[in-house]
Write an enzyme that holds these catalytic residues in place. Structure first.
Site, PDB file in Angstrom:
ATOM      1  CB  SER A 112      -0.913   0.010   1.232  1.00  0.00           C
ATOM      2  OG  SER A 112      -1.549   1.267   1.384  1.00  0.00           O
ATOM      3  CD  GLN A 133      -4.279  -0.027  -2.125  1.00  0.00           C
ATOM      4  OE1 GLN A 133      -3.676   0.439  -1.183  1.00  0.00           O
ATOM      5  NE2 GLN A 133      -5.478  -0.565  -1.997  1.00  0.00           N
ATOM      6  CE1 TYR A 135      -6.199   4.991   0.516  1.00  0.00           C
ATOM      7  CE2 TYR A 135      -4.386   3.419   0.434  1.00  0.00           C
ATOM      8  CZ  TYR A 135      -5.615   3.817   0.933  1.00  0.00           C
ATOM      9  OH  TYR A 135      -6.258   3.044   1.849  1.00  0.00           O
ATOM     10  NE  ARG A 170     -12.177   2.783   8.219  1.00  0.00           N
ATOM     11  CZ  ARG A 170     -11.056   2.955   7.508  1.00  0.00           C
ATOM     12  NH1 ARG A 170      -9.908   3.175   8.130  1.00  0.00           N
ATOM     13  NH2 ARG A 170     -11.082   2.906   6.196  1.00  0.00           N
ATOM     14  CG  HIS A 281     -11.080  -0.078   1.817  1.00  0.00           C
ATOM     15  ND1 HIS A 281     -10.164   0.053   0.794  1.00  0.00           N
ATOM     16  CD2 HIS A 281     -10.484   0.466   2.916  1.00  0.00           C
ATOM     17  CE1 HIS A 281      -9.088   0.650   1.247  1.00  0.00           C
ATOM     18  NE2 HIS A 281      -9.246   0.909   2.538  1.00  0.00           N
TER      19      HIS A 281
END
Length: 387
Positions: A112, A133, A135, A170, A281
């Protein structure tokens, strides 16, 4: 290769209990929690576990072979490591440990942008055989620098992220101070003191940082301003206008992660992407979305001959992997499960987890009489798939 399978932890349930006992609660919550009331987090796995397989007992059977070809590479099993941010916060050097275990088991590892190991570190561990990955940054210049670093490091499969257009809500992370900007509360400090193995490992490894992003972060930022910087740097959603230049620049395999509907899949095909990962996700973004396995019955028949259709989320065993492959996935990726292995068992936790998953998947394939992982589709009982 030396075996690191630990018979005291033969399932992810045992790993989860051990990990929870060794980690500060705020770190465990970051790994295990979802958004809002965690409805979608629970649905991911519960829907997968409704899938039923049909065994063939009286046919000739030459044995089960898990090796799977993906983008010209042959892997030892049909699953790999999904990208996870802040791995080093959850367990010191977790990212490096998992990358090494993935190499040793010949499985794909995905790094990531916001993990705690740099592109160059993971490239060295994997000899360049890793996925990255992205972003999507707000600034094109930063995007291009990250793409160039990944390519120069040997990465040939780029994953662009579609399912995080907003910062998630969250509750557990907010309460624990792991929102943006993060904060350290007296309760969190006490939890660290009560987790001595974790704390000692952090002391030895050094403070977790966004290592790939470190060259672009202004020096001397306090936690509040670091949070504001990251907020500004990765604001915005992935759109067609952002996909097109990436496709033009990236000469390797291009995969989009977070596709759950045919409309977005059409855009992926339109721009010549090589694969898509059906994902929500890990139930961390949209609490009222579908589980990952439910969209497969529409996406695979319509797009399976145009690009690779993979899946991520909700898999905690070889049986779960088998169920997703039976629903048409070409490959499966997991984030929490390997992380639980490392948090439970440290350096060799990834090795143990991959051995465990291979053993479990092998048993399922042998039980139903499936010789190749791709052949699991023929064993699906269609009426067991959740609508």
């Amino acid at each position: 290769m030396e075996s690191h399978f630990n018979s005291e932890f033969p399932s992810v349930e045992y790993l989860r209990a051990k990990a929870k006992s060794r980690m500060p609660a705020f770190a465990y919550d970051y790994l295990a929690a979802g958004c809002f009331s965690e409805v979608n987090l629970a649905r991911n796995n519960s829907d997968i576990r409704q899938i039923q397989l049909k065994p063939w007992y009286l046919r000739d059977f030459a044995g089960a072979d898990q090796t799977t070809e993906l983008f010209g590479e042959t892997y030892d099993a049909p699953f790999g490591v999904a990208p996870v941010g802040l791995q080093g916060l959850m367990w010191p050097k977790a990212c490096e440990y998992l990358a090494q275990a993935a190499v040793d088991h010949n499985l794909p590892f995905t790094l990531s942008t916001v993990s705690t190991a740099s592109i160059e570190t993971i490239a060295k561990i994997t000899d360049g055989r890793f996925w990255f990955q992205l972003y999507h940054p707000a600034e094109e210049e930063l995007r291009d620098k990250l793409l160039e670093r990944a390519w120069d490091a040997g990465c040939r499969t780029l994953v662009i992220l579609a399912d995080t257009p907003t910062f998630a809500y969250r509750p557990k992370e907010i309460r624990n101070g792991l929102s943006i900007p993060p904060r350290m509360t007296p309760r969190n400090i006490l939890q660290m003191f009560l987790s001595p193995t974790w704390a000692w490992g952090q002391l030895m490894a050094g403070k977790p940082e966004f290592q790939t992003m470190k060259p672009y972060i202004p020096k001397g930022l306090n936690m509040k301003h670091l949070g504001l910087f990251m907020n500004k740097t990765f604001s915005g959603r992935l759109t067609e206008s952002k996909i097109a230049p990436i496709r033009e620049k990236w000469k390797g395999n291009l995969v989009v992660k977070g596709i759950v509907n045919p409309e977005d899949a059409e855009i992926a095909v339109k721009h010549g992407l090589d694969g898509m990962i059906v994902s929500n996700h890990g139930g961390r973004q949209l609490d009222r979305g579908q589980s990952t396995v439910v969209p497969m019955h529409r996406l695979v028949p319509e797009f399976g001959d145009k690009l690779k259709v993979m899946i991520d989320g909700g898999m905690y065993s070889g049986a779960d992997i088998a169920a997703c492959l039976a629903c048409g996935a070409d490959f499966a990726f997991m984030g929490r499960t390997p992380m639980l292995g490392v948090c439970a068992l440290g350096k060799h936790g990834g090795h143990h987890t991959f051995e465990m998953l291979k053993k479990q998947l092998q048993q399922v394939m042998e039980q139903v009489g499936c010789e190749k992982a791709s052949g699991l589709r023929a064993h699906l009982i269609p009426e067991s798939v959740p609508a």
